[in-house]
Design a protein around this motif. Structure first.
Motif, PDB file in Angstrom:
ATOM      1  N   MET A  90      12.861 -74.632 -84.266  1.00 24.40           N
ATOM      2  CA  MET A  90      14.234 -74.358 -83.838  1.00 24.40           C
ATOM      3  C   MET A  90      15.094 -73.846 -84.988  1.00 24.40           C
ATOM      4  O   MET A  90      15.856 -72.880 -84.837  1.00 24.40           O
ATOM      5  N   VAL A  91      14.961 -74.477 -86.150  1.00 26.39           N
ATOM      6  CA  VAL A  91      15.802 -74.123 -87.292  1.00 26.39           C
ATOM      7  C   VAL A  91      15.516 -72.710 -87.783  1.00 26.39           C
ATOM      8  O   VAL A  91      16.395 -72.050 -88.352  1.00 26.39           O
ATOM      9  N   ILE A  92      14.300 -72.205 -87.550  1.00 31.55           N
ATOM     10  CA  ILE A  92      13.975 -70.842 -87.981  1.00 31.55           C
ATOM     11  C   ILE A  92      14.935 -69.828 -87.358  1.00 31.55           C
ATOM     12  O   ILE A  92      15.347 -68.863 -88.007  1.00 31.55           O
ATOM     13  N   TYR A  93      15.322 -70.056 -86.094  1.00 33.39           N
ATOM     14  CA  TYR A  93      16.254 -69.137 -85.440  1.00 33.39           C
ATOM     15  C   TYR A  93      17.595 -69.115 -86.167  1.00 33.39           C
ATOM     16  O   TYR A  93      18.191 -68.055 -86.393  1.00 33.39           O
ATOM     17  N   PHE A  94      18.091 -70.302 -86.537  1.00 34.12           N
ATOM     18  CA  PHE A  94      19.363 -70.375 -87.254  1.00 34.12           C
ATOM     19  C   PHE A  94      19.211 -69.876 -88.687  1.00 34.12           C
ATOM     20  O   PHE A  94      20.168 -69.376 -89.285  1.00 34.12           O
ATOM     21  N   PHE A  95      18.012 -70.019 -89.243  1.00 29.85           N
ATOM     22  CA  PHE A  95      17.704 -69.485 -90.574  1.00 29.85           C
ATOM     23  C   PHE A  95      17.880 -67.966 -90.574  1.00 29.85           C
ATOM     24  O   PHE A  95      18.473 -67.391 -91.491  1.00 29.85           O
ATOM     25  N   ILE A  96      17.381 -67.310 -89.537  1.00 29.33           N
ATOM     26  CA  ILE A  96      17.506 -65.849 -89.423  1.00 29.33           C
ATOM     27  C   ILE A  96      18.966 -65.453 -89.245  1.00 29.33           C
ATOM     28  O   ILE A  96      19.465 -64.522 -89.893  1.00 29.33           O
ATOM     29  N   ALA A  97      19.683 -66.183 -88.360  1.00 31.56           N
ATOM     30  CA  ALA A  97      21.091 -65.872 -88.112  1.00 31.56           C
ATOM     31  C   ALA A  97      21.919 -66.037 -89.375  1.00 31.56           C
ATOM     32  O   ALA A  97      22.782 -65.210 -89.680  1.00 31.56           O
ATOM     33  N   ALA A  98      21.648 -67.088 -90.140  1.00 30.49           N
ATOM     34  CA  ALA A  98      22.410 -67.338 -91.365  1.00 30.49           C
ATOM     35  C   ALA A  98      22.159 -66.277 -92.417  1.00 30.49           C
ATOM     36  O   ALA A  98      23.035 -65.981 -93.237  1.00 30.49           O
ATOM     37  N   SER A  99      20.975 -65.677 -92.417  1.00 34.47           N
ATOM     38  CA  SER A  99      20.670 -64.627 -93.386  1.00 34.47           C
ATOM     39  C   SER A  99      21.521 -63.384 -93.160  1.00 34.47           C
ATOM     40  O   SER A  99      21.831 -62.651 -94.102  1.00 34.47           O
ATOM     41  N   TYR A 100      21.892 -63.140 -91.905  1.00 34.16           N
ATOM     42  CA  TYR A 100      22.720 -61.977 -91.592  1.00 34.16           C
ATOM     43  C   TYR A 100      24.216 -62.281 -91.631  1.00 34.16           C
ATOM     44  O   TYR A 100      25.039 -61.364 -91.769  1.00 34.16           O
ATOM     45  N   ALA A 101      24.594 -63.545 -91.497  1.00 34.05           N
ATOM     46  CA  ALA A 101      26.001 -63.921 -91.362  1.00 34.05           C
ATOM     47  C   ALA A 101      26.900 -63.379 -92.465  1.00 34.05           C
ATOM     48  O   ALA A 101      27.987 -62.851 -92.173  1.00 34.05           O
ATOM     49  N   PRO A 102      26.527 -63.464 -93.756  1.00 30.38           N
ATOM     50  CA  PRO A 102      27.427 -62.928 -94.791  1.00 30.38           C
ATOM     51  C   PRO A 102      27.718 -61.442 -94.626  1.00 30.38           C
ATOM     52  O   PRO A 102      28.857 -60.993 -94.822  1.00 30.38           O
ATOM     53  N   TRP A 103      26.708 -60.672 -94.266  1.00 30.26           N
ATOM     54  CA  TRP A 103      26.889 -59.224 -94.130  1.00 30.26           C
ATOM     55  C   TRP A 103      27.733 -58.883 -92.914  1.00 30.26           C
ATOM     56  O   TRP A 103      28.554 -57.966 -92.951  1.00 30.26           O
ATOM     57  N   LEU A 104      27.550 -59.613 -91.836  1.00 31.37           N
ATOM     58  CA  LEU A 104      28.285 -59.336 -90.609  1.00 31.37           C
ATOM     59  C   LEU A 104      29.739 -59.781 -90.694  1.00 31.37           C
ATOM     60  O   LEU A 104      30.612 -59.194 -90.053  1.00 31.37           O
ATOM     61  N   ASN A 105      30.020 -60.798 -91.505  1.00 37.46           N
ATOM     62  CA  ASN A 105      31.364 -61.353 -91.572  1.00 37.46           C
ATOM     63  C   ASN A 105      32.184 -60.815 -92.741  1.00 37.46           C
ATOM     64  O   ASN A 105      33.426 -60.830 -92.677  1.00 37.46           O
ATOM     65  N   LEU A 106      31.530 -60.370 -93.795  1.00 39.25           N
ATOM     66  CA  LEU A 106      32.256 -59.917 -94.976  1.00 39.25           C
ATOM     67  C   LEU A 106      32.286 -58.394 -95.115  1.00 39.25           C
ATOM     68  O   LEU A 106      32.853 -57.882 -96.070  1.00 39.25           O
ATOM     69  N   ARG A 107      31.683 -57.696 -94.185  1.00 38.48           N
ATOM     70  CA  ARG A 107      31.723 -56.224 -94.183  1.00 38.48           C
ATOM     71  C   ARG A 107      32.413 -55.743 -92.910  1.00 38.48           C
ATOM     72  O   ARG A 107      32.352 -56.394 -91.863  1.00 38.48           O
ATOM     73  N   GLU A 108      33.046 -54.581 -93.025  1.00 39.87           N
ATOM     74  CA  GLU A 108      33.737 -54.007 -91.876  1.00 39.87           C
ATOM     75  C   GLU A 108      32.725 -53.415 -90.904  1.00 39.87           C
ATOM     76  O   GLU A 108      31.859 -52.636 -91.290  1.00 39.87           O
ATOM     77  N   LEU A 109      32.869 -53.797 -89.640  1.00 33.64           N
ATOM     78  CA  LEU A 109      31.976 -53.310 -88.588  1.00 33.64           C
ATOM     79  C   LEU A 109      32.774 -52.539 -87.555  1.00 33.64           C
ATOM     80  O   LEU A 109      33.967 -52.787 -87.353  1.00 33.64           O
ATOM     81  N   GLY A 110      32.110 -51.627 -86.871  1.00 35.96           N
ATOM     82  CA  GLY A 110      32.745 -50.889 -85.791  1.00 35.96           C
ATOM     83  C   GLY A 110      32.976 -51.776 -84.582  1.00 35.96           C
ATOM     84  O   GLY A 110      32.403 -52.867 -84.472  1.00 35.96           O
ATOM     85  N   PRO A 111      33.810 -51.344 -83.629  1.00 30.55           N
ATOM     86  CA  PRO A 111      34.132 -52.166 -82.455  1.00 30.55           C
ATOM     87  C   PRO A 111      32.924 -52.508 -81.603  1.00 30.55           C
ATOM     88  O   PRO A 111      32.864 -53.574 -80.998  1.00 30.55           O
ATOM     89  N   LEU A 112      31.940 -51.596 -81.560  1.00 29.56           N
ATOM     90  CA  LEU A 112      30.749 -51.868 -80.757  1.00 29.56           C
ATOM     91  C   LEU A 112      29.741 -52.744 -81.489  1.00 29.56           C
ATOM     92  O   LEU A 112      28.837 -53.293 -80.864  1.00 29.56           O
TER      93      LEU A 112
END
Length: 226
Positions: A90-112
């Protein structure tokens, strides 16, 4: 034939379709020792990174390590073993999500693309429910879910205007993918799970370095240390 028999004692037979792999005593020891590699690195990195987003990644990675340690440390009773093995998956799924979280939250993303900030956690929750309901029943499906979750956010991340650090992010992802070969080779390659741990530690180190260099540190700080 004699060489094959000597080689076989370090590796148990392949796990059945609806059951988990049970390591030999040699493999069990290797699984425990390889955790120390990433533990040393995480302690050093955690002492120098203090943003809410990176703290999320560290916390999830530490949780993953704690579950792994508990799985290999507690007495191998059937109930306890099964419980921690489920938590590990189960934790592997959250491990993957956490690896992307800094990039998705600290970089500007388009509306889509901004929806991926919360959608990765929804995928992690869905994966957790799947493991709870169908643990070890459909191993190929479970692997497909892991890979889908690993590659889906990458499509969004690569579309960012600021692409600094994405090379390191891709390298870390490639290391994770290569490690999957060993993750699925228990009973085929001796010490496969321990080798998988080393791939995870290396990939996490690459990702942590990219976060520290491109997201956590300011350009002024980076130039000062050159």
């Amino acid at each position: 034939m004699r060489f094959k028999n000597r080689f076989q004692r370090f590796m148990n037979h392949r796990a059945p379709a609806n059951g988990r792999y049970k390591p030999t005593c040699y493999e069990h020891a290797a699984n425990c020792y390889t955790h120390a590699v990433s533990d040393v690195f995480k302690k050093k990195f955690s002492s120098g990174t203090h943003t809410h987003t990176t703290d999320i990644e560290i916390c999830v990675h530490v949780e993953y390590k704690l579950v792994q340690k508990a799985k290999f440390s507690f007495p191998p009773t059937r109930t306890v073993e099964h419980c921690f093995h489920m938590c590990d998956r189960m934790v592997i799924y959250f491990f993957i999500a956490a690896s992307y979280a800094p990039w998705l939250n600290l970089r500007e993303l388009g509306p889509l693309a901004s929806h991926m900030r919360w959608f990765i956690w929804l995928m992690a929750a869905g994966g957790t429910i799947y493991v709870f309901l169908y643990h070890e029943k459909y191993k190929v499906v479970e692997l497909f879910f892991y890979l889908t979750m690993g590659f889906s956010p990458a499509l969004v991340v690569t579309s960012m205007n600021n692409t600094d650090g994405l090379h390191e992010l891709a390298c870390g992802g490639l290391i994770y993918c290569l490690g999957v070969v060993f993750f699925k080779s228990d009973g085929i390659i001796p010490f496969a799970h321990a080798i998988w741990h080393l791939f995870v530690a290396t990939a996490a180190a690459v990702h942590y370095y990219a976060i520290w260099k491109y997201l956590y540190r300011s350009p002024t700080d980076f130039m000062r240390h050159l």
